[in-house]
Design a protein around this motif. Structure first.
Motif, PDB file in Angstrom:
ATOM      1  N   SER A  46     -17.328 -10.241  30.359  1.00 16.04           N
ATOM      2  CA  SER A  46     -18.195  -8.961  30.236  1.00 16.04           C
ATOM      3  C   SER A  46     -18.511  -8.883  28.226  1.00 16.04           C
ATOM      4  O   SER A  46     -16.998  -8.677  28.121  1.00 16.04           O
ATOM      5  CB  SER A  46     -18.747  -8.063  30.339  1.00 16.04           C
ATOM      6  OG  SER A  46     -20.211  -7.428  29.817  1.00 16.04           O
ATOM      7  N   GLY A  47     -19.224  -9.938  27.589  1.00 21.39           N
ATOM      8  CA  GLY A  47     -19.466  -9.593  25.780  1.00 21.39           C
ATOM      9  C   GLY A  47     -18.413 -10.749  26.067  1.00 21.39           C
ATOM     10  O   GLY A  47     -18.517 -10.699  24.515  1.00 21.39           O
ATOM     11  N   GLN A  48     -17.544 -11.502  26.416  1.00 22.16           N
ATOM     12  CA  GLN A  48     -16.785 -12.217  25.461  1.00 22.16           C
ATOM     13  C   GLN A  48     -17.857 -13.809  25.312  1.00 22.16           C
ATOM     14  O   GLN A  48     -16.516 -15.119  25.362  1.00 22.16           O
ATOM     15  CB  GLN A  48     -15.844 -12.271  26.508  1.00 22.16           C
ATOM     16  CG  GLN A  48     -15.102 -11.061  26.477  1.00 22.16           C
ATOM     17  CD  GLN A  48     -13.502 -10.796  27.044  1.00 22.16           C
ATOM     18  OE1 GLN A  48     -12.985 -12.249  27.284  1.00 22.16           O
ATOM     19  NE2 GLN A  48     -13.818  -9.793  28.352  1.00 22.16           N
TER      20      GLN A  48
END
Length: 217
Positions: free
Chosen positions: A98-100
């Protein structure tokens, strides 16, 4: 429409995409036994490393019902499995990545293999996964040369040599300075994912992380 749906269910009752057992309409393609007993990869076990990509996450081990299911998906025309697979892979990505990433893409088939198979299984998986993540998957790579199937080759070096230089970036501007999430159905030695990641990085991507439905030891 309701009657038609009932008739379809009688003629073609819903089945688990893994074991083939009959399931209810609200089971989302997975029977209770498989939901509980599939060879899940959890926590750190779901993460693998490789050349050129930062990490590859996978929710399942490529074994038993998982292996037979993916073989039907790839070679038996069971393209509709992508919806169930996509939900499982999306959950894994939420947990670990997530968010990467900025952009979702997939490992492409050659034109010849896509024609023979009738569809690109990694593309369908990527699109289904992206939909579950409220995102879209976009084409960034093409396989410019048809080569021998990786599954027919034994060692890592043979597989690496087989795919060396076979991928090309479709639009360098699309991936410039982007963190790429690269999706495929299985990771075995990681040679194919590594070559795709190398190609993306050389064309200007900032980083590449990978996600596959299953991992083979």
């Amino acid at each position: 429409m309701g009657l038609f749906s009932v008739v379809l269910d009688l003629l073609f009752p819903p089945k688990c995409v893994f074991c083939g057992g009959l399931i209810g309409k609200k089971s989302e393609g997975l029977c209770r036994a498989c939901a509980e007993k599939l060879p899940y990869l959890r926590g750190a076990a779901a993460r693998a490393t490789g050349d050129y990509f930062t990490v590859c996450v996978s929710p399942l081990k490529y074994d038993g019902h998982v292996r037979r299911s993916i073989l039907r998906y790839k070679f038996g025309g069971a393209s509709h499995y992508a919806e169930v697979y996509g939900r499982m892979l999306a959950n894994c990505i939420r947990e670990h990545l997530s968010g990467q990433y900025d952009l979702i893409t997939w490992v492409p088939l050659s034109k010849r293999r896509r024609h023979d198979r009738g569809y690109d299984q990694a593309m369908l998986l990527a699109m289904a996964t992206a939909l579950c993540l409220s995102d879209v998957a976009v084409e960034t790579l093409v396989k410019a040369r048809h080569v021998q199937a990786q599954s027919s080759l034994g060692g890592r070096e043979a597989r690496r040599a087989n795919v060396s230089g076979v991928f090309e970036v479709t639009d360098p501007d699309l991936i410039a300075d982007k963190r790429i999430l690269l999706i495929d159905d299985i990771i075995t030695t990681g040679a194919t994912l590594s070559e795709c990641a190398r190609t993306l990085l050389m064309a200007g991507a900032e980083s590449v992380a990978c996600a596959t439905l299953a991992r083979s030891d």
